[in-house]
Design a protein around this motif. Sequence first.
Motif, PDB file in Angstrom:
ATOM      1  N   THR A 227       0.829  -1.203   0.000  1.00 43.61           N
ATOM      2  CA  THR A 227       0.000   0.000   0.000  1.00 43.61           C
ATOM      3  C   THR A 227       0.862   1.252   0.000  1.00 43.61           C
ATOM      4  N   PRO A 228       0.564   2.232  -0.850  1.00 50.42           N
ATOM      5  CA  PRO A 228       1.327   3.486  -0.869  1.00 50.42           C
ATOM      6  C   PRO A 228       1.291   4.180   0.483  1.00 50.42           C
ATOM      7  N   ALA A 229       2.346   4.894   0.821  1.00 47.95           N
ATOM      8  CA  ALA A 229       2.445   5.605   2.095  1.00 47.95           C
ATOM      9  C   ALA A 229       1.318   6.628   2.218  1.00 47.95           C
ATOM     10  N   GLY A 230       0.723   6.698   3.402  1.00 49.97           N
ATOM     11  CA  GLY A 230      -0.340   7.652   3.666  1.00 49.97           C
ATOM     12  C   GLY A 230      -1.709   7.202   3.194  1.00 49.97           C
TER      13      GLY A 230
ATOM     14  N   LYS B  40     -10.588  10.430   4.755  1.00 52.10           N
ATOM     15  CA  LYS B  40     -10.160  10.271   6.149  1.00 52.10           C
ATOM     16  C   LYS B  40     -11.208   9.526   6.965  1.00 52.10           C
ATOM     17  N   GLU B  41     -12.494   9.846   6.732  1.00 46.84           N
ATOM     18  CA  GLU B  41     -13.573   9.181   7.473  1.00 46.84           C
ATOM     19  C   GLU B  41     -13.664   7.711   7.096  1.00 46.84           C
ATOM     20  N   ILE B  42     -13.509   7.410   5.808  1.00 46.90           N
ATOM     21  CA  ILE B  42     -13.562   6.013   5.355  1.00 46.90           C
ATOM     22  C   ILE B  42     -12.396   5.226   5.941  1.00 46.90           C
ATOM     23  N   ALA B  43     -11.216   5.800   5.895  1.00 40.96           N
ATOM     24  CA  ALA B  43     -10.043   5.120   6.448  1.00 40.96           C
ATOM     25  C   ALA B  43     -10.225   4.850   7.937  1.00 40.96           C
TER      26      ALA B  43
ATOM     27  N   ALA C  39      -8.289   4.593   0.323  1.00 42.69           N
ATOM     28  CA  ALA C  39      -8.707   5.776   1.074  1.00 42.69           C
ATOM     29  C   ALA C  39      -7.471   6.573   1.465  1.00 42.69           C
ATOM     30  N   GLY C  40      -7.493   7.846   1.149  1.00 41.56           N
ATOM     31  CA  GLY C  40      -6.371   8.706   1.491  1.00 41.56           C
ATOM     32  C   GLY C  40      -6.367   9.949   0.627  1.00 41.56           C
ATOM     33  N   ASN C  41      -5.693  10.983   1.084  1.00 45.33           N
ATOM     34  CA  ASN C  41      -5.625  12.228   0.314  1.00 45.33           C
ATOM     35  C   ASN C  41      -4.912  11.992  -1.015  1.00 45.33           C
ATOM     36  N   GLY C  42      -5.575  12.411  -2.081  1.00 45.71           N
ATOM     37  CA  GLY C  42      -4.986  12.278  -3.408  1.00 45.71           C
ATOM     38  C   GLY C  42      -5.221  10.932  -4.060  1.00 45.71           C
ATOM     39  N   SER C  43      -6.036  10.067  -3.432  1.00 47.31           N
ATOM     40  CA  SER C  43      -6.299   8.751  -4.015  1.00 47.31           C
ATOM     41  C   SER C  43      -7.033   8.888  -5.343  1.00 47.31           C
ATOM     42  N   THR C  44      -6.570   8.146  -6.335  1.00 48.42           N
ATOM     43  CA  THR C  44      -7.238   8.118  -7.641  1.00 48.42           C
ATOM     44  C   THR C  44      -8.125   6.885  -7.785  1.00 48.42           C
TER      45      THR C  44
END
Length: 280
Positions: free
Chosen positions: A176-179, A264-267, A214-219
Amino acid sequence: MSLSDDGGYGGDRGPETGQTRTRLPDSGGDTYGSGRRSRAGVSSRNLVTAVSVVVLLIAAIAFANRSDTGNTDSASDSSPKSSTPQPTAPTGTKPVTGKNGDIATGFAKTEQGAQSAAANYVVALGSADMFNRTQRHKIITTVMAPPAVDTFQQTLDKAYSADFYKNVGLHVDGSTPAGMTFVSRTIPIGTKVKDFSGSQATVEVWCTGLLGMAGNGSTKPVTTSWFTITMKLAWTKSDWKALTHSQKNGPAPVSGDVPASGAKEIAGAVEGYGGFTYAR
């Protein structure tokens, strides 16, 4: 979650006639409803309806939590029979207590036991652990019957390819990518026995699933899907094990109007809410 995910239902409306005549037997008007019901009558009826719903909910909760004293759920137990089967109703049978890692084991040699096994096995086969080669092999060895392990393992090793990992937002090695928080969950909605012979069973499991990043910038945002898994099981070494596993899309309900949550809420929900041991 499955490797392949694929719409909706609704009622048709009849043609408009321009005028609707409604007969109100309780009114004091003519036969086409020129009289009106009193507000007291409507309020009383609404109150009775609300009370009835509460009573039904209390009865359902009491049934789901009954102690079932004297029910041992042993391998020699036979499934309860009914002249009017209700496949969506829970049996009230207590869940198994055995586990192999995070996967429930020790199911009864009954139709109920086969359904419980299938429900728990589709959860394991649809989990995020399946994207890790080592964990995937452990899951397959646990849920599959020995004659089916090698073939199923080879098939899935090919399916979980670098291209597939990339398509769901993972690195080509499955990490999994960082963050980011990778989400893959299968949630059984109900089960149905298609065939049962005592030592073999075919069970359908209707499921919904979550898959994405789930995460900021997820495509690759987390999305939902609906599918039905058919699992053939064999009684092997005092437990149910899967022989085959197939999937088809649906039935899928119409999507609701609940707004999508942020990454963030999903994560946080995925990390904070654990899964269940399923029992038919």
